[in-house]
Scaffold this motif. Structure first.
Motif, PDB file in Angstrom:
ATOM      1  N   LYS A  34       0.869  -1.198   0.056  1.00 23.46           N
ATOM      2  CA  LYS A  34      -0.072  -0.204  -0.078  1.00 23.46           C
ATOM      3  C   LYS A  34       0.967   1.141  -0.081  1.00 23.46           C
ATOM      4  N   GLY A  35       2.050   1.269   0.587  1.00 22.31           N
ATOM      5  CA  GLY A  35       2.885   2.224   0.477  1.00 22.31           C
ATOM      6  C   GLY A  35       3.764   2.447  -0.612  1.00 22.31           C
ATOM      7  N   SER A  36       3.662   1.686  -1.526  1.00 25.93           N
ATOM      8  CA  SER A  36       4.854   1.649  -2.610  1.00 25.93           C
ATOM      9  C   SER A  36       4.329   2.630  -3.691  1.00 25.93           C
ATOM     10  N   ASN A  37       4.841   3.755  -3.663  1.00 24.90           N
ATOM     11  CA  ASN A  37       4.448   4.624  -4.852  1.00 24.90           C
ATOM     12  C   ASN A  37       5.180   5.029  -6.032  1.00 24.90           C
ATOM     13  N   CYS A  38       6.368   4.500  -5.923  1.00 25.95           N
ATOM     14  CA  CYS A  38       7.197   4.683  -7.235  1.00 25.95           C
ATOM     15  C   CYS A  38       8.372   3.599  -7.022  1.00 25.95           C
ATOM     16  N   ILE A  39       8.592   3.063  -8.531  1.00 27.80           N
ATOM     17  CA  ILE A  39       9.767   2.247  -8.668  1.00 27.80           C
ATOM     18  C   ILE A  39      10.655   2.945  -9.864  1.00 27.80           C
ATOM     19  N   ILE A  40      11.902   3.069  -9.402  1.00 30.67           N
ATOM     20  CA  ILE A  40      12.843   3.679 -10.189  1.00 30.67           C
ATOM     21  C   ILE A  40      14.127   2.617 -10.781  1.00 30.67           C
ATOM     22  N   ALA A  41      14.257   2.349 -11.825  1.00 31.73           N
ATOM     23  CA  ALA A  41      15.131   1.605 -12.431  1.00 31.73           C
ATOM     24  C   ALA A  41      16.361   2.434 -12.689  1.00 31.73           C
ATOM     25  N   ALA A  42      17.324   2.326 -11.567  1.00 30.48           N
ATOM     26  CA  ALA A  42      18.474   3.069 -11.603  1.00 30.48           C
ATOM     27  C   ALA A  42      19.748   2.634 -12.453  1.00 30.48           C
ATOM     28  N   SER A  43      20.300   3.352 -13.087  1.00 28.08           N
ATOM     29  CA  SER A  43      21.627   3.104 -13.944  1.00 28.08           C
ATOM     30  C   SER A  43      22.542   4.410 -13.458  1.00 28.08           C
ATOM     31  N   PRO A  44      23.874   3.778 -13.558  1.00 23.63           N
ATOM     32  CA  PRO A  44      24.804   5.105 -13.259  1.00 23.63           C
ATOM     33  C   PRO A  44      24.721   6.271 -13.901  1.00 23.63           C
ATOM     34  N   GLY A  45      24.225   6.232 -15.285  1.00 24.50           N
ATOM     35  CA  GLY A  45      24.059   7.315 -15.849  1.00 24.50           C
ATOM     36  C   GLY A  45      23.114   8.423 -15.376  1.00 24.50           C
ATOM     37  N   LEU A  46      21.779   7.796 -14.927  1.00 21.98           N
ATOM     38  CA  LEU A  46      20.903   8.698 -14.339  1.00 21.98           C
ATOM     39  C   LEU A  46      21.130   8.829 -12.942  1.00 21.98           C
ATOM     40  N   PHE A  47      21.809   7.998 -11.999  1.00 25.74           N
ATOM     41  CA  PHE A  47      21.994   8.026 -10.633  1.00 25.74           C
ATOM     42  C   PHE A  47      23.696   7.881 -10.509  1.00 25.74           C
ATOM     43  N   PRO A  48      24.340   8.526 -10.634  1.00 25.79           N
ATOM     44  CA  PRO A  48      25.908   8.585 -10.549  1.00 25.79           C
ATOM     45  C   PRO A  48      26.033   8.280  -9.271  1.00 25.79           C
ATOM     46  N   PRO A  49      27.049   7.123  -9.053  1.00 25.84           N
ATOM     47  CA  PRO A  49      27.384   7.001  -7.778  1.00 25.84           C
ATOM     48  C   PRO A  49      28.236   7.995  -6.838  1.00 25.84           C
ATOM     49  N   ALA A  50      28.084   8.382  -5.547  1.00 24.38           N
ATOM     50  CA  ALA A  50      28.347   9.365  -4.749  1.00 24.38           C
ATOM     51  C   ALA A  50      29.888   9.536  -4.970  1.00 24.38           C
ATOM     52  N   PRO A  51      30.313  10.982  -5.345  1.00 23.31           N
ATOM     53  CA  PRO A  51      32.046  11.099  -5.444  1.00 23.31           C
ATOM     54  C   PRO A  51      32.371  10.784  -3.895  1.00 23.31           C
ATOM     55  N   PRO A  52      33.837  10.571  -3.678  1.00 23.83           N
ATOM     56  CA  PRO A  52      34.364  10.382  -2.462  1.00 23.83           C
ATOM     57  C   PRO A  52      33.858  11.403  -1.429  1.00 23.83           C
ATOM     58  N   GLU A  53      33.804  11.079  -0.217  1.00 23.25           N
ATOM     59  CA  GLU A  53      33.436  11.915   0.960  1.00 23.25           C
ATOM     60  C   GLU A  53      34.843  12.905   1.192  1.00 23.25           C
ATOM     61  N   GLN A  54      34.471  14.139   1.539  1.00 19.67           N
ATOM     62  CA  GLN A  54      35.646  14.884   1.854  1.00 19.67           C
ATOM     63  C   GLN A  54      35.469  15.560   3.170  1.00 19.67           C
ATOM     64  N   PRO A  55      36.295  15.942   3.858  1.00 18.33           N
ATOM     65  CA  PRO A  55      36.181  16.736   4.974  1.00 18.33           C
ATOM     66  C   PRO A  55      35.137  17.809   5.008  1.00 18.33           C
ATOM     67  N   CYS A  56      34.421  18.095   5.785  1.00 23.08           N
ATOM     68  CA  CYS A  56      33.364  19.226   6.014  1.00 23.08           C
ATOM     69  C   CYS A  56      34.220  20.385   6.069  1.00 23.08           C
ATOM     70  N   ILE A  57      33.771  21.440   5.182  1.00 20.54           N
ATOM     71  CA  ILE A  57      34.642  22.784   5.100  1.00 20.54           C
ATOM     72  C   ILE A  57      33.580  23.693   5.905  1.00 20.54           C
ATOM     73  N   ARG A  58      32.506  23.087   6.540  1.00 17.19           N
ATOM     74  CA  ARG A  58      31.599  24.114   7.525  1.00 17.19           C
ATOM     75  C   ARG A  58      31.066  25.337   6.477  1.00 17.19           C
ATOM     76  N   CYS A  77      25.613  19.350  -0.171  1.00 20.29           N
ATOM     77  CA  CYS A  77      27.127  19.254   0.677  1.00 20.29           C
ATOM     78  C   CYS A  77      28.161  19.051  -0.525  1.00 20.29           C
ATOM     79  N   PRO A  78      28.901  20.196  -0.740  1.00 24.63           N
ATOM     80  CA  PRO A  78      29.947  19.952  -1.743  1.00 24.63           C
ATOM     81  C   PRO A  78      31.056  18.918  -1.470  1.00 24.63           C
ATOM     82  N   ALA A  79      31.146  18.661  -0.189  1.00 17.64           N
ATOM     83  CA  ALA A  79      32.029  17.685   0.295  1.00 17.64           C
ATOM     84  C   ALA A  79      31.477  16.287   0.200  1.00 17.64           C
TER      85      ALA A  79
END
Ligand code: SF4
Ligand code: SF4
Lengths: 509, 331
Positions: free
Chosen positions: A353-377, A424-426
């Protein structure tokens, strides 16, 4: 009309990607080989199976009875045979299992007789019971049982119908409001009657002009043709497109100006909020006598035939994706929107009953997150946060496991909307840190509670022992006093018998 | 993978590059009005800062490539050079850059963790260690690149030919000799509002700063706070005794005021982080800077003011936490 809108702090404007799936009308789907209907489809309580393997069931027939006051009923999504009852993996971030009833469709789609209520004569309690018996839960994704919310005795001034649909990619409410506006409006008016609100506000983001037009027409038609609603108004309000305008607290803020704190519910402030899909389901259940057996699901992303489908509950996600033609390169499937949805660990999980959306994700549409960097506040996260908190402070506290501080800085006000991590830019996965900290704090509080319960039990035990000791001592003392008294009485009697004057009372020494 | 599954195309590099870009008008005005010597020191500082950053990261066993290329060391290096006189010898620049990166940044845990603004910390360290070199400013309007190069790279310091007193210096000396502010400002060292030539550089920083505000790269509260703090204090004293105190406009157009407003107090790592805290932090820096300028031992007090306020940041942040959503709601 509504004089003015309010605004909420923070928020973001990601690419909406609604066009991909919003163009085509809602389509039916062919029946799969089997439907796995979970018995738990709400955030509070589930259902008890009332069928056994081998039973023939009709579409809309109740197969799971609401358990207790908070449970919601479950119905057969099509006609067929109950082929199994067991535990199956669910659409859940960690693939939890839930008890479910498996139905093998007979392909005939034979409905059980519809039993609509006579709205003119039915009492409030009857209507609310029917909502529970029809298995209606919040369809925006939270799946909170509607009969509990509407059954509360709070004084409600405003009913808010949430048609904002602020998450990118999702268009199921958009299509529903375009195509079935009359039912949505009708359902909203029934809900209004149940909670006694004076006005109904339907909030829709301005990127859905067709839905706004359809809903406005339906609202006018409703107010013109009938006075069954006692002249109550329903207003369709266009709200600016800004994620998360469809968050309950944000939408209530935009429409009414009321800011509901994290530790309170909307009802405390005379507001109640239901999703447009929920209003539609209420209408189907009460006016047409149809239990909740299907929902509109957006299937989008890297698929050949994106769009909105009317999917029987229990439909395996894998079958749905196969229908829509998954393109090569898709490496994971999201359930829900890209901001708050999760990656499905297993594709054989069923639509619920709560399933509103199914998204087929490819790296083209949803690129993996770039590496985490330190917070620059840099503070961009704080600017984007709709909860008005400072995510970078919470990030430091969560990271250093300083959970007391995290609590003090309002980590539980975080609605996990993801705005902070989005900007977040980091590239810090801030929401992950907050989910982690929250679960640690909850676990720790649970532990403390258990420990303090144990201590209380121990203290009570000691107290009881001591009380028993004291009682025993008191009893003994009483008994001794009694003996003494009876002895002295006997002595007096003796003295009287011997006619000797009693000795003068001793002066106090 | 967990939500959110989409991200804005933003990166620390982009943030830093935007700052460098915003410095361009100020640097261009510098080259135009004072001479190209500044470019040499900018290059030296950049190289030194990057080398120091890479070395320290390696020693601390941190991901070198990712952090060296984030651009933060370059921003620190440029801000330091722009705060220094542009004709300091190359080794002083190198020393300053090393101090900024190694001591002020990495001893405290690297990017995001340093409490003191590295460029300002380097400025303070160098002015205490080399007060004479740090007070020789190039004269405006000469643009003698060869002479500047000789000062920067060569050993000799035949300074008189190319240096000149800054506006703040002239004012200070004049006031010591009991001259009237208006008489002092009427001399040739002054232009429309500040030091002749230098006021164009200030205008360049202002333009870059407005660009940063327009692109939401910095929070407007920080420059506003600094300008209000310094300008407001100057205004009070100027109104009370115009013959003894220079106008707020003069103070804002002179020395490092514009650089500080838009590029120094706006360093997100070392500034206060809450909305109200930012105003307090920046205003405090502006007020203290004015007092150091007017009553202190050094003609320019911004660096000390910023470091002092840096110390107060945890307290300011704690006392100015914003209300979370609904916290102001009364049931
Ligand atoms: S947006 Fe990211 S880098 Fe900027 S303050 Fe927030 S957590 Fe730190
Ligand atoms: S996820 Fe939490 S902290 Fe981040 S923006 Fe949303 S509410 Fe704020």
């Amino acid at each position: 009309m509504i004089a003015r809108l309010f605004s909420f702090r923070g928020g973001i404007r990601p690419d909406s990607h609604k066009k991909e799936s919003s163009g085509a009308p809602i389509r039916p789907v062919p029946l799969p080989a089997r439907l796995v209907v979970p018995l738990i489809q709400s955030s509070r309580g589930g259902a008890r199976p009332i069928v056994t393997v081998g039973d023939k069931v009709l579409k809309g027939q109740c197969i799971g009875e609401a358990e207790g006051k908070t449970g919601t009923a479950i119905h057969a999504p099509t006609s067929g045979t109950v082929s199994e009852i067991g535990r199956y993996p669910m659409a859940h971030p960690s693939g939890l299992e839930s008890p479910a009833i498996v139905i093998t469709p007979d392909g005939e789609e034979r409905w059980i007789a519809h039993e609509p209520l006579d709205l003119a004569t039915a009492s409030r309690d009857e209507l609310i019971l029917r909502i529970q018996a029809s298995g209606i839960v919040g369809m925006g994704g939270a799946t909170f049982p509607s009969h509990i919310k509407i059954g509360k005795d709070s004084t409600i001034e405003t009913l808010v119908i949430n048609g904002a649909e602020c998450e990118p990619w999702i268009t199921c409410d958009d299509r529903l409001m375009r195509e079935r506006a009359a039912d949505v409006v009708r359902g909203a008016m029934i809900l209004r009657r149940l909670n006694g609100a004076r006005r109904v506000l339907v909030g829709i983001e301005d990127n859905k002009p067709e839905a706004i037009a359809a809903m406005s027409a339906a609202a006018r038609a409703r107010m013109d043709t009938e006075d069954a609603d006692g002249g109550a108004r329903i207003d369709i309000v266009t709200v600016p497109t800004r994620y998360p305008a469809g968050g309950e607290r944000q939408l209530v803020r935009v429409l009414t100006g009321i800011e509901i704190p994290a530790n309170r519910i909307a009802g405390d402030f005379g507001v109640q909020c239901f999703n447009a899909g929920t209003a539609h389901a209420v209408c189907r259940a009460l006016v047409h006598g149809e239990a909740m057996v299907a929902r509109i699901v957006t299937v989008t992303g890297d698929v050949e035939r994106p769009g909105n489908y009317e999917v029987p509950l229990g439909f395996p996600v894998a079958d749905l994706l196969a229908l829509c033609g998954v393109r090569p390169g898709v490496d994971r499937v999201l359930m829900g929107g890209p901001m708050m949805g999760f990656t499905l660990p297993k594709l054989d999980a069923p639509i619920t009953k709560g399933s509103n959306c199914i998204i087929a994700a490819s790296p083209g549409l949803f690129p993996p997150a770039p590496p985490e960097q330190p917070c620059i506040r840099c503070g961009r996260c704080a600017r984007a946060c709709p909860a008005g908190i400072q995510p970078f402070d919470l990030y430091w506290f969560s990271r250093s496991r300083n959970f007391d501080k995290a609590g003090e800085y309002h980590i539980f006000d975080c609605i996990e909307c993801g705005c902070c991590a989005y900007v977040c830019p980091a590239h810090i996965p801030l929401v992950d840190y907050f989910r982690f900290a929250k679960s640690e704090i909850r676990a720790r509080d649970e532990e403390r509670r258990a420990a303090s319960q144990a201590r209380a039990r121990f203290e009570f035990h000691t107290f009881r022992l001591e009380r028993e000791k004291a009682e025993k001592a008191a009893r003994l003392a009483a008994k001794a006093a009694e003996t003494r008294a009876s002895l002295s009485a006997a002595a007096k009697a003796d003295a009287a018998e011997q006619n000797v004057a009693p000795p003068p009372p001793k002066p106090p020494t | 993978m967990t939500s959110p599954h989409i991200r804005q195309p933003a990166s620390v590099q982009r943030v830093m590059l935007t700052v460098l870009l915003a410095l361009a008008p100020g640097i261009a005005a510098y080259v135009w009005q004072i001479g190209a010597g500044i470019l040499v020191n900018l290059a030296i500082a950049t190289a030194a800062a990057l080398a120091a950053e890479a070395l320290v990261l390696k020693l601390r066993a941190r991901p070198v490539a990712l952090t060296v290329t984030d651009g933060s060391a370059v921003v620190t290096a440029w801000l330091m050079v722009l705060a220094f006189p542009s004709i300091v010898p190359w080794w002083l620049t190198v020393l300053g850059a090393l101090f900024a990166i190694v001591a002020a940044k990495h001893l405290y845990g690297g990017i995001g963790q340093n409490p003191f603004n590295p460029a300002m910390a380097a400025y303070c360290a160098m002015i205490v260690a080399y007060p004479a070199l740090m007070s020789q400013w190039p004269a405006a309007g000469q643009g003698d690149f060869a002479a500047q190069l000789q000062l920067i790279l060569g050993g000799s310091r035949e300074v008189d030919a190319v240096t000149g007193a800054t506006a703040l210096d002239t004012l200070r000396t004049g006031l010591r000799n009991h001259a009237d502010v208006n008489t002092i400002l009427a001399t040739g060292a002054f232009g429309f509002v500040g030091g002749r030539g230098w006021e164009w550089i200030a205008a360049g920083y202002l333009a870059g700063g407005l660009f940063l505000i327009a692109t939401r790269s910095i929070d407007w509260r920080l420059p506003l706070g600094f300008i209000a703090g310094m300008g407001g204090t100057a205004c009070l004293f100027w109104l009370a005794a115009p013959e003894r105190f220079a106008s707020p406009l003069f103070h804002l157009a002179s020395g490092g005021a514009m650089l500080a407003s838009f590029f120094i107090v706006t360093d997100p790592v070392t500034a206060a982080s809450t909305p109200r805290g930012k105003l307090i932090f920046a205003a405090g820096a502006g007020i203290i800077a004015w007092f150091v300028r007017v009553f202190g031992a050094y003609p320019e007090g911004i660096a000390f003011a910023v470091l002092l306020m840096n110390i107060c940041v945890p307290l300011i942040d704690h006392k100015t936490q914003p209300a979370a959503f609904g916290q102001r709601t009364r049931p």
